[in-house]
Design an enzyme around this catalytic site. Structure first.
Site, PDB file in Angstrom:
ATOM      1  NE  ARG A  51      -2.387   1.385   3.555  1.00  0.00           N
ATOM      2  CZ  ARG A  51      -2.553   0.676   4.670  1.00  0.00           C
ATOM      3  NH1 ARG A  51      -3.280  -0.415   4.641  1.00  0.00           N
ATOM      4  NH2 ARG A  51      -1.997   1.048   5.789  1.00  0.00           N
ATOM      5  CE1 TYR A 103     -10.735  18.116 -13.509  1.00  0.00           C
ATOM      6  CE2 TYR A 103      -9.815  17.744 -11.328  1.00  0.00           C
ATOM      7  CZ  TYR A 103     -10.518  17.283 -12.427  1.00  0.00           C
ATOM      8  OH  TYR A 103     -10.987  16.005 -12.445  1.00  0.00           O
ATOM      9  CG  ASP A 176      -2.959  20.569 -11.947  1.00  0.00           C
ATOM     10  OD1 ASP A 176      -2.166  19.982 -12.713  1.00  0.00           O
ATOM     11  OD2 ASP A 176      -4.134  20.199 -11.789  1.00  0.00           O
ATOM     12  CE  LYS A 201      -6.867  14.602 -17.416  1.00  0.00           C
ATOM     13  NZ  LYS A 201      -6.978  14.101 -16.030  1.00  0.00           N
TER      14      LYS A 201
END
Length: 392
Positions: A51, A103, A176, A201
Protein backbone atom coordinates in the site's frame (compact mmCIF):
# COMPACT_ATOMS: atom_id res chain seq x y z
CA UNK A 1 22.30 8.76 -14.10
CA UNK A 2 23.44 12.37 -14.12
CA UNK A 3 20.43 14.52 -13.15
CA UNK A 4 21.92 17.43 -15.10
CA UNK A 5 20.99 15.69 -18.33
CA UNK A 6 18.18 17.26 -20.32
CA UNK A 7 14.60 16.22 -19.48
CA UNK A 8 14.24 14.56 -22.89
CA UNK A 9 17.13 12.21 -22.06
CA UNK A 10 15.93 11.49 -18.53
CA UNK A 11 12.45 10.60 -19.78
CA UNK A 12 13.50 8.54 -22.80
CA UNK A 13 15.91 6.42 -20.76
CA UNK A 14 13.80 6.20 -17.61
CA UNK A 15 16.83 7.59 -15.70
CA UNK A 16 18.90 4.80 -17.19
CA UNK A 17 17.86 2.30 -14.51
CA UNK A 18 18.66 -1.35 -15.27
CA UNK A 19 17.08 -4.27 -13.41
CA UNK A 20 19.93 -5.50 -11.17
CA UNK A 21 18.62 -9.07 -11.14
CA UNK A 22 18.33 -9.62 -14.90
CA UNK A 23 20.06 -6.64 -16.59
CA UNK A 24 16.72 -5.92 -18.28
CA UNK A 25 16.39 -2.39 -19.65
CA UNK A 26 12.62 -2.43 -19.24
CA UNK A 27 11.40 -2.07 -15.66
CA UNK A 28 10.08 -5.22 -13.95
CA UNK A 29 6.49 -5.38 -12.71
CA UNK A 30 6.23 -6.49 -9.08
CA UNK A 31 2.62 -7.13 -8.04
CA UNK A 32 3.41 -8.66 -4.64
CA UNK A 33 1.38 -7.16 -1.80
CA UNK A 34 3.65 -8.33 1.00
CA UNK A 35 7.38 -8.70 1.60
CA UNK A 36 9.30 -11.19 3.71
CA UNK A 37 10.46 -10.03 7.12
CA UNK A 38 13.82 -10.97 8.58
CA UNK A 39 13.04 -13.78 11.11
CA UNK A 40 16.02 -12.73 13.22
CA UNK A 41 14.94 -9.08 13.38
CA UNK A 42 11.20 -8.63 12.94
CA UNK A 43 11.41 -4.94 13.78
CA UNK A 44 13.81 -4.10 10.98
CA UNK A 45 12.92 -1.33 8.59
CA UNK A 46 12.31 -2.12 4.94
CA UNK A 47 9.46 -3.07 2.65
CA UNK A 48 6.43 -4.42 4.45
CA UNK A 49 3.20 -3.91 2.49
CA UNK A 50 2.49 -2.69 -1.01
CA UNK A 51 0.00 0.00 0.00
CA UNK A 52 2.85 2.38 0.66
CA UNK A 53 5.97 0.60 -0.48
CA UNK A 54 5.68 -1.28 -3.75
CA UNK A 55 9.06 -1.46 -5.53
CA UNK A 56 7.34 -0.76 -8.86
CA UNK A 57 6.73 2.79 -7.61
CA UNK A 58 10.42 3.57 -7.22
CA UNK A 59 11.45 4.27 -10.82
CA UNK A 60 8.46 6.36 -11.97
CA UNK A 61 8.57 8.36 -8.73
CA UNK A 62 12.30 8.96 -9.17
CA UNK A 63 11.82 9.96 -12.81
CA UNK A 64 9.05 12.47 -12.09
CA UNK A 65 11.10 13.89 -9.23
CA UNK A 66 14.18 14.25 -11.47
CA UNK A 67 12.16 15.89 -14.24
CA UNK A 68 10.71 18.45 -11.81
CA UNK A 69 13.91 18.90 -9.80
CA UNK A 70 12.28 18.11 -6.47
CA UNK A 71 13.15 16.60 -3.12
CA UNK A 72 10.79 13.65 -3.56
CA UNK A 73 7.73 12.35 -5.41
CA UNK A 74 4.75 10.26 -4.36
CA UNK A 75 2.41 8.42 -6.73
CA UNK A 76 -1.33 8.32 -6.04
CA UNK A 77 -4.31 6.38 -7.33
CA UNK A 78 -5.58 9.42 -9.24
CA UNK A 79 -4.95 13.09 -9.79
CA UNK A 80 -7.77 13.88 -7.37
CA UNK A 81 -6.20 11.67 -4.70
CA UNK A 82 -2.97 13.61 -5.12
CA UNK A 83 -4.69 17.00 -5.08
CA UNK A 84 -6.81 16.35 -2.02
CA UNK A 85 -3.85 14.97 -0.06
CA UNK A 86 -2.28 18.44 -0.20
CA UNK A 87 -5.37 19.95 1.45
CA UNK A 88 -5.95 17.08 3.88
CA UNK A 89 -2.72 17.96 5.68
CA UNK A 90 -4.27 21.30 6.63
CA UNK A 91 -6.23 21.97 9.83
CA UNK A 92 -9.82 23.22 10.19
CA UNK A 93 -9.84 27.00 9.92
CA UNK A 94 -6.88 27.17 7.55
CA UNK A 95 -7.38 29.43 4.54
CA UNK A 96 -6.57 28.59 0.91
CA UNK A 97 -6.68 30.61 -2.30
CA UNK A 98 -7.72 29.16 -5.66
CA UNK A 99 -8.37 30.61 -9.12
CA UNK A 100 -12.05 31.04 -9.92
CA UNK A 101 -11.47 29.21 -13.19
CA UNK A 102 -9.79 26.08 -11.88
CA UNK A 103 -10.13 22.37 -12.64
CA UNK A 104 -13.78 21.62 -11.89
CA UNK A 105 -13.00 18.47 -9.89
CA UNK A 106 -10.98 20.48 -7.38
CA UNK A 107 -13.58 23.24 -7.23
CA UNK A 108 -16.34 20.71 -6.53
CA UNK A 109 -14.27 18.96 -3.84
CA UNK A 110 -13.40 22.24 -2.16
CA UNK A 111 -17.00 23.43 -2.13
CA UNK A 112 -18.20 20.19 -0.51
CA UNK A 113 -15.62 18.06 1.30
CA UNK A 114 -13.16 20.93 1.73
CA UNK A 115 -15.75 23.07 3.49
CA UNK A 116 -16.81 20.14 5.65
CA UNK A 117 -13.12 19.65 6.45
CA UNK A 118 -13.25 23.16 7.88
CA UNK A 119 -11.15 24.88 5.24
CA UNK A 120 -11.82 28.47 4.29
CA UNK A 121 -11.45 29.27 0.61
CA UNK A 122 -11.19 32.42 -1.47
CA UNK A 123 -11.52 32.27 -5.26
CA UNK A 124 -9.71 35.01 -7.15
CA UNK A 125 -10.57 36.22 -10.63
CA UNK A 126 -6.92 36.52 -11.64
CA UNK A 127 -3.94 34.84 -10.02
CA UNK A 128 -1.74 37.90 -10.16
CA UNK A 129 0.52 39.08 -7.37
CA UNK A 130 -1.95 41.89 -6.64
CA UNK A 131 -5.00 39.63 -6.75
CA UNK A 132 -3.46 36.98 -4.53
CA UNK A 133 -1.98 39.57 -2.18
CA UNK A 134 -5.41 41.14 -1.65
CA UNK A 135 -6.92 37.73 -0.83
CA UNK A 136 -4.26 36.61 1.66
CA UNK A 137 -5.35 36.42 5.28
CA UNK A 138 -2.27 37.01 7.38
CA UNK A 139 -1.46 34.05 9.59
CA UNK A 140 -4.29 31.94 8.15
CA UNK A 141 -3.53 31.46 4.45
CA UNK A 142 -1.60 28.20 4.12
CA UNK A 143 -1.81 27.22 0.45
CA UNK A 144 -2.14 29.22 -2.76
CA UNK A 145 -3.15 26.93 -5.60
CA UNK A 146 -2.20 27.73 -9.17
CA UNK A 147 -2.69 26.25 -12.61
CA UNK A 148 -0.64 27.70 -15.41
CA UNK A 149 -1.87 27.33 -18.10
CA UNK A 150 -5.17 27.08 -16.21
CA UNK A 151 -7.93 24.68 -17.18
CA UNK A 152 -10.04 25.40 -19.24
CA UNK A 153 -9.28 28.98 -20.28
CA UNK A 154 -5.48 28.56 -20.28
CA UNK A 155 -4.68 31.78 -18.43
CA UNK A 156 -1.05 32.24 -17.43
CA UNK A 157 0.22 33.09 -13.95
CA UNK A 158 3.60 34.62 -13.20
CA UNK A 159 4.78 31.94 -10.78
CA UNK A 160 7.72 33.93 -9.43
CA UNK A 161 5.66 37.01 -8.61
CA UNK A 162 2.89 35.09 -6.86
CA UNK A 163 5.40 32.90 -5.01
CA UNK A 164 7.14 35.97 -3.62
CA UNK A 165 3.85 37.31 -2.25
CA UNK A 166 2.87 33.91 -0.86
CA UNK A 167 6.18 33.29 0.87
CA UNK A 168 6.14 36.73 2.46
CA UNK A 169 2.86 35.69 4.11
CA UNK A 170 4.14 32.25 5.11
CA UNK A 171 1.99 30.37 2.59
CA UNK A 172 2.98 27.52 0.30
CA UNK A 173 2.48 27.66 -3.46
CA UNK A 174 1.10 24.49 -5.03
CA UNK A 175 0.95 24.24 -8.82
CA UNK A 176 -0.95 21.79 -10.98
CA UNK A 177 1.63 21.23 -13.71
CA UNK A 178 -0.41 18.63 -15.60
CA UNK A 179 -0.83 20.70 -18.77
CA UNK A 180 2.64 22.17 -19.14
CA UNK A 181 4.48 19.10 -17.79
CA UNK A 182 8.13 19.47 -16.70
CA UNK A 183 9.10 19.33 -20.37
CA UNK A 184 7.76 22.89 -20.80
CA UNK A 185 7.66 24.34 -17.26
CA UNK A 186 9.61 23.56 -14.08
CA UNK A 187 7.71 25.47 -11.37
CA UNK A 188 10.29 24.90 -8.62
CA UNK A 189 12.71 27.05 -10.60
CA UNK A 190 10.20 29.91 -10.28
CA UNK A 191 9.58 29.56 -6.55
CA UNK A 192 6.80 26.97 -6.21
CA UNK A 193 6.77 24.57 -3.25
CA UNK A 194 4.52 21.70 -4.36
CA UNK A 195 3.77 20.32 -7.82
CA UNK A 196 0.79 18.16 -8.71
CA UNK A 197 0.17 15.97 -11.74
CA UNK A 198 -2.77 14.08 -13.06
CA UNK A 199 -0.65 11.30 -14.51
CA UNK A 200 -3.66 10.11 -16.50
CA UNK A 201 -2.91 12.93 -18.94
CA UNK A 202 0.44 13.72 -20.57
CA UNK A 203 2.63 11.76 -18.16
CA UNK A 204 1.08 8.49 -19.28
CA UNK A 205 -0.15 9.85 -22.60
CA UNK A 206 -2.03 6.78 -23.83
CA UNK A 207 -5.41 7.06 -22.12
CA UNK A 208 -5.13 3.73 -20.32
CA UNK A 209 -4.53 4.52 -16.66
CA UNK A 210 -5.69 6.75 -13.82
CA UNK A 211 -2.95 8.10 -11.57
CA UNK A 212 -1.57 11.17 -9.84
CA UNK A 213 1.65 12.48 -8.35
CA UNK A 214 2.82 14.98 -5.75
CA UNK A 215 6.35 16.43 -5.86
CA UNK A 216 7.80 18.72 -3.19
CA UNK A 217 10.65 21.20 -3.47
CA UNK A 218 13.88 20.90 -1.54
CA UNK A 219 13.48 22.31 1.94
CA UNK A 220 9.93 20.94 2.29
CA UNK A 221 10.70 17.33 3.13
CA UNK A 222 8.34 17.65 6.13
CA UNK A 223 5.49 18.24 3.70
CA UNK A 224 6.46 15.10 1.80
CA UNK A 225 6.36 13.06 5.05
CA UNK A 226 2.90 14.43 5.89
CA UNK A 227 1.55 13.60 2.45
CA UNK A 228 3.14 10.14 2.48
CA UNK A 229 1.36 9.39 5.77
CA UNK A 230 -1.92 10.61 4.29
CA UNK A 231 -1.45 8.38 1.24
CA UNK A 232 -0.82 5.37 3.44
CA UNK A 233 -3.62 6.05 5.92
CA UNK A 234 -6.26 6.86 3.31
CA UNK A 235 -5.06 4.12 0.97
CA UNK A 236 -4.94 6.24 -2.19
CA UNK A 237 -2.04 4.34 -3.74
CA UNK A 238 -1.46 3.48 -7.37
CA UNK A 239 -1.57 -0.15 -8.46
CA UNK A 240 1.70 -1.78 -9.45
CA UNK A 241 0.55 -2.40 -13.04
CA UNK A 242 -0.55 1.24 -13.39
CA UNK A 243 2.84 2.38 -12.06
CA UNK A 244 4.53 0.20 -14.68
CA UNK A 245 2.29 1.61 -17.43
CA UNK A 246 3.06 5.14 -16.26
CA UNK A 247 6.78 4.59 -16.54
CA UNK A 248 6.38 3.12 -20.01
CA UNK A 249 4.32 6.12 -21.10
CA UNK A 250 6.81 8.63 -19.73
CA UNK A 251 9.53 7.27 -22.02
CA UNK A 252 7.89 9.23 -24.86
CA UNK A 253 6.77 12.23 -22.77
CA UNK A 254 9.08 14.80 -24.36
CA UNK A 255 8.38 13.94 -27.97
CA UNK A 256 4.62 13.76 -27.37
CA UNK A 257 4.45 17.10 -25.56
CA UNK A 258 6.56 18.89 -28.14
CA UNK A 259 4.63 17.42 -31.06
CA UNK A 260 1.30 18.38 -29.51
CA UNK A 261 2.59 21.89 -28.76
CA UNK A 262 3.70 22.46 -32.35
CA UNK A 263 0.35 21.29 -33.70
CA UNK A 264 -1.65 23.27 -31.12
CA UNK A 265 0.05 26.52 -32.15
CA UNK A 266 -0.80 25.95 -35.81
CA UNK A 267 -4.40 25.08 -34.92
CA UNK A 268 -4.71 28.17 -32.71
CA UNK A 269 -3.43 30.34 -35.56
CA UNK A 270 -5.95 28.77 -37.93
CA UNK A 271 -8.85 29.27 -35.52
CA UNK A 272 -7.79 32.86 -34.91
CA UNK A 273 -8.57 33.60 -38.54
CA UNK A 274 -12.03 31.97 -38.63
CA UNK A 275 -15.06 34.27 -38.87
CA UNK A 276 -17.17 32.04 -36.62
CA UNK A 277 -14.56 32.06 -33.86
CA UNK A 278 -14.89 34.90 -31.38
CA UNK A 279 -11.75 34.27 -29.32
CA UNK A 280 -8.90 31.77 -29.22
CA UNK A 281 -7.47 31.02 -25.78
CA UNK A 282 -3.86 29.88 -26.24
CA UNK A 283 -0.78 31.45 -24.69
CA UNK A 284 1.30 30.68 -27.77
CA UNK A 285 -0.49 33.42 -29.72
CA UNK A 286 1.31 36.74 -29.51
CA UNK A 287 -2.06 38.42 -28.98
CA UNK A 288 -2.57 36.52 -25.71
CA UNK A 289 -2.43 39.03 -22.82
CA UNK A 290 0.11 36.91 -20.92
CA UNK A 291 2.12 35.69 -23.90
CA UNK A 292 5.34 37.27 -22.65
CA UNK A 293 5.02 35.62 -19.23
CA UNK A 294 4.31 32.27 -20.87
CA UNK A 295 7.30 32.67 -23.17
CA UNK A 296 9.51 33.28 -20.15
CA UNK A 297 8.17 30.36 -18.07
CA UNK A 298 7.54 27.78 -20.81
CA UNK A 299 10.53 26.45 -22.72
CA UNK A 300 10.05 24.58 -25.99
CA UNK A 301 6.35 25.23 -26.60
CA UNK A 302 3.08 26.35 -25.08
CA UNK A 303 1.35 23.02 -24.59
CA UNK A 304 -1.21 20.95 -26.44
CA UNK A 305 -4.34 22.44 -24.86
CA UNK A 306 -6.39 25.34 -26.20
CA UNK A 307 -9.95 26.59 -26.14
CA UNK A 308 -11.99 28.78 -28.44
CA UNK A 309 -15.20 30.71 -28.03
CA UNK A 310 -17.77 30.61 -30.80
CA UNK A 311 -19.92 33.39 -32.21
CA UNK A 312 -23.52 32.32 -31.86
CA UNK A 313 -23.08 31.00 -28.36
CA UNK A 314 -23.53 27.58 -26.86
CA UNK A 315 -25.68 26.15 -29.64
CA UNK A 316 -23.17 27.05 -32.35
CA UNK A 317 -20.32 25.64 -30.27
CA UNK A 318 -22.13 22.34 -29.82
CA UNK A 319 -22.88 22.23 -33.54
CA UNK A 320 -19.18 22.51 -34.37
CA UNK A 321 -18.35 19.71 -31.94
CA UNK A 322 -21.04 17.54 -33.52
CA UNK A 323 -19.57 17.95 -37.01
CA UNK A 324 -15.97 16.87 -36.39
CA UNK A 325 -14.77 13.57 -37.82
CA UNK A 326 -11.10 13.24 -36.83
CA UNK A 327 -11.40 14.90 -33.43
CA UNK A 328 -13.22 12.82 -30.84
CA UNK A 329 -15.89 14.15 -28.53
CA UNK A 330 -14.71 12.90 -25.16
CA UNK A 331 -13.59 14.00 -21.73
CA UNK A 332 -9.99 14.20 -20.48
CA UNK A 333 -6.89 15.19 -22.45
CA UNK A 334 -3.21 14.57 -23.06
CA UNK A 335 -3.52 11.31 -24.96
CA UNK A 336 -2.45 10.38 -28.48
CA UNK A 337 -5.81 11.24 -30.06
CA UNK A 338 -7.23 14.75 -30.38
CA UNK A 339 -10.35 15.53 -28.35
CA UNK A 340 -12.89 18.35 -28.53
CA UNK A 341 -15.27 19.01 -25.68
CA UNK A 342 -18.04 21.39 -24.74
CA UNK A 343 -16.49 21.78 -21.31
CA UNK A 344 -19.29 23.67 -19.54
CA UNK A 345 -21.65 20.83 -20.39
CA UNK A 346 -19.42 18.45 -18.42
CA UNK A 347 -19.41 20.64 -15.31
CA UNK A 348 -22.02 21.51 -12.70
CA UNK A 349 -24.60 24.26 -13.36
CA UNK A 350 -22.69 26.78 -11.22
CA UNK A 351 -19.56 26.40 -13.34
CA UNK A 352 -18.00 29.72 -14.44
CA UNK A 353 -16.74 28.14 -17.68
CA UNK A 354 -18.11 30.07 -20.69
CA UNK A 355 -20.87 28.13 -22.36
CA UNK A 356 -19.85 29.26 -25.85
CA UNK A 357 -16.42 27.64 -25.43
CA UNK A 358 -14.97 24.43 -26.82
CA UNK A 359 -11.90 22.87 -25.19
CA UNK A 360 -9.42 21.11 -27.46
CA UNK A 361 -6.72 18.59 -26.60
CA UNK A 362 -4.35 18.26 -29.55
CA UNK A 363 -2.98 14.77 -30.05
CA UNK A 364 -0.43 13.24 -32.38
CA UNK A 365 -2.37 13.11 -35.64
CA UNK A 366 -1.18 14.93 -38.74
CA UNK A 367 -1.74 18.64 -38.11
CA UNK A 368 -3.11 19.27 -41.60
CA UNK A 369 -5.75 16.58 -41.02
CA UNK A 370 -6.79 18.22 -37.74
CA UNK A 371 -7.05 21.66 -39.30
CA UNK A 372 -9.00 20.30 -42.25
CA UNK A 373 -11.39 18.60 -39.83
CA UNK A 374 -12.03 21.80 -37.91
CA UNK A 375 -12.39 23.75 -41.17
CA UNK A 376 -15.06 21.41 -42.53
CA UNK A 377 -16.93 21.43 -39.21
CA UNK A 378 -16.90 25.23 -38.97
CA UNK A 379 -17.87 25.59 -42.64
CA UNK A 380 -20.76 23.17 -42.17
CA UNK A 381 -22.11 25.14 -39.23
CA UNK A 382 -21.71 28.43 -41.06
CA UNK A 383 -23.73 27.02 -43.97
CA UNK A 384 -26.45 25.79 -41.67
CA UNK A 385 -26.65 29.13 -39.91
CA UNK A 386 -26.66 31.15 -43.15
CA UNK A 387 -29.37 29.01 -44.73
CA UNK A 388 -31.47 29.05 -41.57
CA UNK A 389 -31.62 25.26 -41.28
CA UNK A 390 -30.38 25.64 -37.74
CA UNK A 391 -30.39 28.71 -35.58
CA UNK A 392 -27.30 29.55 -33.59
Amino acid sequence: MNKKLHPETLAATGLGWIDPETDAMAAPLRPSTSFLRDPTDLDRTGRMFTRDDNPTFAQPEALINALEGGAGCLLFASGMAAITAVFQRLAPGDHVILPKLVYSGLRDWMNTHGLRWGLQVTYVDACTAAGVGAAIQQGKTKVIWLETPSNPTWAITDIAEVSAVAHAAGALVAIDNTVATPILTRPFEHGADIILHSCSKYMNGHGDLIGGAVVVAEGHEDVLVDIQNIRNEYGGVLGSFEAWLLLRGMRTLAVRVKTASTSALRIAQFLDGCDLVDQVLYAGLETHPNHNVAARQMQGGFGGMLSFRVKGGEDAAKLIASEVQVFRQAISFGSTESVIEHRAGMEKPDSPTPRDMLRVSVGLENTDDLIADLRQAIDAVQREISTGHRNA
